[in-house]
Structures are given as C-alpha cells and as structure tokens.
Design a protein around this motif. Sequence first.
Motif, PDB file in Angstrom:
ATOM      1  N   UNK A 536      27.220  10.459  35.902  1.00 30.91           N
ATOM      2  CA  UNK A 536      26.804   9.174  35.246  1.00 30.91           C
ATOM      3  C   UNK A 536      27.569   7.986  35.535  1.00 30.91           C
ATOM      4  N   UNK A 537      28.890   8.304  36.060  1.00 26.98           N
ATOM      5  CA  UNK A 537      29.678   7.409  36.255  1.00 26.98           C
ATOM      6  C   UNK A 537      29.717   6.751  37.683  1.00 26.98           C
ATOM      7  N   UNK A 538      29.019   5.537  37.663  1.00 31.67           N
ATOM      8  CA  UNK A 538      28.720   5.064  38.973  1.00 31.67           C
ATOM      9  C   UNK A 538      29.182   3.545  39.141  1.00 31.67           C
ATOM     10  N   UNK A 539      30.492   3.081  38.392  1.00 31.36           N
ATOM     11  CA  UNK A 539      31.103   2.026  38.500  1.00 31.36           C
ATOM     12  C   UNK A 539      32.279   2.364  39.172  1.00 31.36           C
ATOM     13  N   UNK A 540      32.452   1.891  40.635  1.00 33.14           N
ATOM     14  CA  UNK A 540      33.564   1.981  41.189  1.00 33.14           C
ATOM     15  C   UNK A 540      34.698   0.965  41.114  1.00 33.14           C
ATOM     16  N   UNK A 541      34.445  -0.255  40.388  1.00 31.32           N
ATOM     17  CA  UNK A 541      35.418  -1.367  40.353  1.00 31.32           C
ATOM     18  C   UNK A 541      36.334  -1.353  39.319  1.00 31.32           C
ATOM     19  N   UNK A 542      37.088  -0.245  39.474  1.00 34.91           N
ATOM     20  CA  UNK A 542      38.270  -0.075  38.937  1.00 34.91           C
ATOM     21  C   UNK A 542      38.426   0.048  37.274  1.00 34.91           C
ATOM     22  N   UNK A 543      37.117   0.624  36.920  1.00 31.54           N
ATOM     23  CA  UNK A 543      37.207   1.225  35.431  1.00 31.54           C
ATOM     24  C   UNK A 543      38.447   2.196  35.192  1.00 31.54           C
ATOM     25  N   UNK A 544      38.980   2.062  34.021  1.00 28.86           N
ATOM     26  CA  UNK A 544      40.136   2.988  33.730  1.00 28.86           C
ATOM     27  C   UNK A 544      39.911   4.029  32.488  1.00 28.86           C
ATOM     28  N   UNK A 545      40.857   4.862  32.058  1.00 25.23           N
ATOM     29  CA  UNK A 545      40.691   5.825  31.315  1.00 25.23           C
ATOM     30  C   UNK A 545      41.446   5.099  29.867  1.00 25.23           C
ATOM     31  N   UNK A 546      40.747   5.375  28.731  1.00 31.46           N
ATOM     32  CA  UNK A 546      41.292   4.849  27.524  1.00 31.46           C
ATOM     33  C   UNK A 546      41.219   5.818  26.467  1.00 31.46           C
ATOM     34  N   UNK A 547      42.263   5.737  25.555  1.00 31.46           N
ATOM     35  CA  UNK A 547      41.846   6.912  24.389  1.00 31.46           C
ATOM     36  C   UNK A 547      40.898   6.458  23.523  1.00 31.46           C
ATOM     37  N   UNK A 548      40.095   7.605  23.217  1.00 32.89           N
ATOM     38  CA  UNK A 548      38.779   7.576  22.436  1.00 32.89           C
ATOM     39  C   UNK A 548      38.883   8.637  21.394  1.00 32.89           C
ATOM     40  N   UNK A 549      38.187   8.218  20.326  1.00 30.40           N
ATOM     41  CA  UNK A 549      37.957   9.688  19.363  1.00 30.40           C
ATOM     42  C   UNK A 549      37.515  10.742  20.041  1.00 30.40           C
ATOM     43  N   UNK A 550      38.036  11.803  19.673  1.00 27.86           N
ATOM     44  CA  UNK A 550      37.606  13.236  20.321  1.00 27.86           C
ATOM     45  C   UNK A 550      36.572  14.125  19.508  1.00 27.86           C
ATOM     46  N   UNK A 551      36.149  14.937  19.942  1.00 23.50           N
ATOM     47  CA  UNK A 551      35.008  15.911  19.506  1.00 23.50           C
ATOM     48  C   UNK A 551      35.658  16.330  17.941  1.00 23.50           C
ATOM     49  N   UNK A 552      34.872  16.243  17.085  1.00 25.74           N
ATOM     50  CA  UNK A 552      35.313  16.666  15.634  1.00 25.74           C
ATOM     51  C   UNK A 552      35.489  18.108  15.854  1.00 25.74           C
ATOM     52  N   UNK A 553      36.702  18.389  15.017  1.00 24.24           N
ATOM     53  CA  UNK A 553      36.935  19.803  14.840  1.00 24.24           C
ATOM     54  C   UNK A 553      36.600  20.140  13.427  1.00 24.24           C
ATOM     55  N   UNK A 554      36.185  21.524  13.057  1.00 24.75           N
ATOM     56  CA  UNK A 554      35.829  21.905  11.731  1.00 24.75           C
ATOM     57  C   UNK A 554      36.791  22.935  11.263  1.00 24.75           C
ATOM     58  N   UNK A 555      38.005  22.839  11.233  1.00 22.62           N
ATOM     59  CA  UNK A 555      38.912  23.998  10.806  1.00 22.62           C
ATOM     60  C   UNK A 555      38.607  24.451   9.368  1.00 22.62           C
ATOM     61  N   UNK A 556      38.722  25.926   9.435  1.00 28.97           N
ATOM     62  CA  UNK A 556      38.815  26.575   8.087  1.00 28.97           C
ATOM     63  C   UNK A 556      39.761  27.278   7.948  1.00 28.97           C
ATOM     64  N   UNK A 557      39.961  27.930   6.821  1.00 29.35           N
ATOM     65  CA  UNK A 557      41.162  28.655   6.289  1.00 29.35           C
ATOM     66  C   UNK A 557      41.265  30.183   7.136  1.00 29.35           C
ATOM     67  N   UNK A 558      42.418  30.287   7.786  1.00 30.22           N
ATOM     68  CA  UNK A 558      42.639  31.575   8.574  1.00 30.22           C
ATOM     69  C   UNK A 558      44.038  31.950   8.009  1.00 30.22           C
ATOM     70  N   UNK A 559      44.272  32.656   7.060  1.00 32.70           N
ATOM     71  CA  UNK A 559      45.444  32.883   6.599  1.00 32.70           C
ATOM     72  C   UNK A 559      45.748  34.151   5.864  1.00 32.70           C
ATOM     73  N   UNK A 560      46.849  34.902   6.081  1.00 33.97           N
ATOM     74  CA  UNK A 560      46.977  36.086   5.299  1.00 33.97           C
ATOM     75  C   UNK A 560      47.817  35.703   3.946  1.00 33.97           C
ATOM     76  N   UNK A 561      47.187  35.853   2.771  1.00 34.45           N
ATOM     77  CA  UNK A 561      47.556  35.478   1.550  1.00 34.45           C
ATOM     78  C   UNK A 561      48.530  36.396   1.263  1.00 34.45           C
ATOM     79  N   UNK A 562      49.751  35.874   0.419  1.00 35.66           N
ATOM     80  CA  UNK A 562      50.751  36.775  -0.018  1.00 35.66           C
ATOM     81  C   UNK A 562      50.210  37.825  -1.166  1.00 35.66           C
ATOM     82  N   UNK A 563      50.759  39.073  -0.754  1.00 40.28           N
ATOM     83  CA  UNK A 563      49.946  40.413  -1.712  1.00 40.28           C
ATOM     84  C   UNK A 563      48.665  40.480  -1.373  1.00 40.28           C
ATOM     85  N   UNK A 564      47.895  40.118  -0.517  1.00 40.79           N
ATOM     86  CA  UNK A 564      46.457  40.566  -0.175  1.00 40.79           C
ATOM     87  C   UNK A 564      46.482  41.722   0.655  1.00 40.79           C
TER      88      UNK A 564
END
Length: 564
Positions: A536-564
Amino acid sequence: MEYTGDEIAVVGLAGRFPGAADVPELWRALRDGVDAVHDHTDDELRALGLRPELIADPALVRGHGRLDGVADFDARFFGVPDDEAAAMDPQQRLFLEQSWVALQDAGVDPARDERAVGVFAGASPNRYFLFRLLEQDPAADWEARLATRWSPDYLPTQVAYRLGLTGPAVAVQTACSSSLVAVCTAAQSLLDFRCDLALAGGVSVTEPRFRHTEGGLVSPDGRCRAFDAAGQGSGFGNGVAVFVLARLEDALEHGDRVHAVLRGWAVNNDGADRAGFAAPGLAGQAGVVTEALAGARIDPASIGMVEAHGSGTPVGDALEVAALTRAYRAAGDTRTEACALGSVKANLGNLDAAAGAAGLVKAVLAVRAGVVPATPHHQEPNPDLNLPATPFFVPVKTVDWPSDARPRRAGVSSFGLGGTNAHVIVEEAPAPAPRPPATGPFLLAVSARTPDALRDLADRLADHLDTDDHDADGPPRLDDVARTLATGRAAEPHRAIVPCTDHATAVAGLRRVAAGDPPPVDGPAAAWVGGADVDLFVDPAGARVVPLPHHPLRPVRHWIEVGS
C-alpha cells in the motif's frame, strides 16, 4: 553539524519505570522532579513474602522503585505458553515486551524488514527464581531449567527467538553498568557491520529486601541524594529500558525518526588501582570519560549536561566528580559551574542492570527537548565535591537548555560494582531536511489480531493525531503516518483502511473504525482489507518513519504466589 561517519542514531526507544508506564510518562516525571520511590507498608511486604523478622528489622529499607504490573504479561501475543510464562523470569518478559515496543517506536516490522537486528542486553540476578520458584518446589530440576532458559544469559536470545531477529544476540553482565555497556557494545557492532539495527538496554526486577548498613550502598529510606551532603547511598528499584540503534547515515537515508545521536562511547575497567574490589577507581573513571570524549571529537565545553552514575554515597560521588573534572580539564574545559550534573537515581532509585540505560533515556529526552531536568532531594552540595572549582553544578529546578548551546550535548556515565565503567556522549539529532507539503489523498492501514484490538488501536491513533501534545515539530505528517503504518507494522488478520486528505478526515475515519463502522474502500485497498498481501505504500516522495501508538497488549497475571 559535522559528522565523521562513526555516529550512531537512536531511532527507537521504550521502557517502563517506577511511576511511569512508558517513556513519555517518565519525561513528564523528570521535568516535574518527581520522587517515584514507594514506601512499602507491612501488608505489602508480607504479600511479597518477606519473613516477619525481616519486616520487623529497623534496618530494612522500605523505600523501593516499584514497577506497576510487573506480574502481568501478554503471553499469547508473544507466543509463550501460560505455564512457561508463569515460570519465566519477569525480567525476560519485560525486556521482550519493551523490545517489541521499541521496534514499534522505530517503525520496524522484523518479519518484513530485511535489515539484520542484533540484541545486546543485561539483567539483574533472577530473584523470581530465588523467592518464588525455588521455595515453591525445592526438589524440582531447577538446575536444568536455569541451565537452558531462565538465567540472565538467555535474555537477548529469548528476544531474538520470539521476535525472529537474526543479528548477534549477546548478554552483557557488568552489574549496574550492564545496560550502558550493552549500548556501547551494540554501537560498536553496528560500526563493524555485524548488524544493521540493534536493540540494546537492560532490565531489573528486585524486591524491598535490602538492609541499610553504615557506609553501605543502600540509604536508610531508599532515596538517592546524589551529590548532596546528606547522601547515604540509594535504594533499588525495578525498570526496563530499550533502544533501537542504527548507523546515522543509514538512518537518515532510510527516513527514520532520529531521537538523538551517539557521538562517542567507551568502556574500561578500574583494574587494581582502587581500595578494593567493590570500590570505585579514580583513574578508571577519568579514563573512560577521556576516551569517550576523544572518540566523539568534540570540545567538552560544548557539553551542557552530564547524567552521572550518581550513587549518592559520599565517597562515590566525590570520586566521580573528581574523575569528571580531571577528564574535562585534561581535554581543555576551563569552565566553572557551567555544566549541569544529575542522576536519574534521585527520581527512580538504582535500577541496577537497567540503571545506565535509564540515565541514557533521560539524556536522549533532554537533548531532544532542550530541557535540563532538576535533581530531586538536592539541598546542600557535598563539600567534598568542591563544585566551585569544577565545570559542574547540580540543578535544583528544571530549566531550559541555554539557547546558544547548539548542538545540545550530554554525557552519560554508568559504573558497575567490580569496576567496569561506561560513558556515552549524546547529541541532539540533526534537523530534518525541508520537504514540500504533503499532498493527499492518503491511505492509513490499520490492523490488529482481534476486532477489539483493531477498534482500540484506531481510537488510540485518532487520539494521537488529534492531540496538541506533540514535540516542536507538531502533529505527524499524514504521508509519514501512512508510510509507517504500511511498512513498519505487521499486517494482522483484522484490518481497515482510512482514506483521508487531512488530519480532520483522518481522525474522523479512525473514529469510524473504532466504532466498528470502517469507511468503505475499493481496489487494492479493499483487497488488503480482505487479507491480500498488497503493497500500500506508493508515495516515493520522501515520506519518513514516525513514532505511532502500537498494537494494544492485553497483559494478565502470570505469577507464582508466595506459598502457592
């Protein structure tokens, strides 16, 4: 600005820090002089598994640079089975996550980018194993697990495996200087053409189990009073920082966003010329700064800020200032009290293996923004520093960089217990070459792994384009946004295309995607939305890379609880 061809560009950065979920939050905290060290309550200490006798010990240091969400991880996104994620050193999980975020910041999709990417990283000891896994099942075959997976040796290779990176993957273990030594090693690997891009940084996850001893490294309240008469060391904390580095010439040719430039760097060891194995060495510290200055080929009087190791110990701080002064005077700097001297440990605590990278993040942001952050907790200089006879002063409030000091430059130091020292010279990025205005129409390609993630990402992109909170360059140009989305993001299964001619139509179209009603498209755009592999990138006229929001992450708890 003149370049020799040996400069390295910072083209991406990411991190998580005490009190700051990402790099922009860290910068706001640094500008505001925030103390992010947390004082743990008895209940919090018990929940961490500390023994009652340790909690009752008056020497226990309750102040700690706590990292929110350290137990959480989006294992599915990174292809890690749940049981493996629970046993995985959280340092490896954090560094993997932020390496991916840094590549997103740099607009690099490893699956499509043909440049070889190296990984250079350091981590603290695996305390999760000591305080969670080992206590859970002492009889398990932990030797086999540590020998093949969860020791710090495997930090960079986990990232290389999970993200499909084929450059050198090298673990760097030099205690507190690990992450800055990793940056230096990565920079040299780039100059040697061993890779074309490099991830470099470090990570540390500790718990508030440290005790204060007179004359030790840890202060009674966990605060670092760097260069202050009241300094008694610093507390420890959790954090991760990752950079994406490239040769400057290549980065400019590729159209990358350059956050800052590394002009020079050096690594050495104090050797035997010191009071003991754990003691710092004056000659070694002066030598590493001298070598970095020589490599940068600049006048030290052009440096406006030094982000120091700044451990907050009376002896360590005095020796560091003496070493800096020796190096600067030898290089011809005759200034007095003209160069700001700071330490991010005063904000975050000592991040151990990530400490040097955290200091480098601060320096990169400072030269980019033209702002010198204040050093918290500084009231009265340690008289042994003799600052009036040195080029340095400690800023007690955040100030603008002097307008006539261009290009803006900073030095960054990190010293590891055992004597391995690193110093890096950072310079503001070159001004982008002028370009004609962007002319549309533009196609903004947005994709995600689930429908919910697609809607979330579209909403975040709309917020990003619709806010006034941008740097001096203003909101990103839509030709740059289109290029970054088309070439620097993985094409995920759930897709939408937003045709637009200006920021208003881009934001409106992205809001439609977020609402589940994407704009209609036809031709190649419709084929791409349907799953076809279309360029889809068809513009050769000097377009640059810029920081943008990234794909959302869905972190969940992965943890060994004390005494478990």
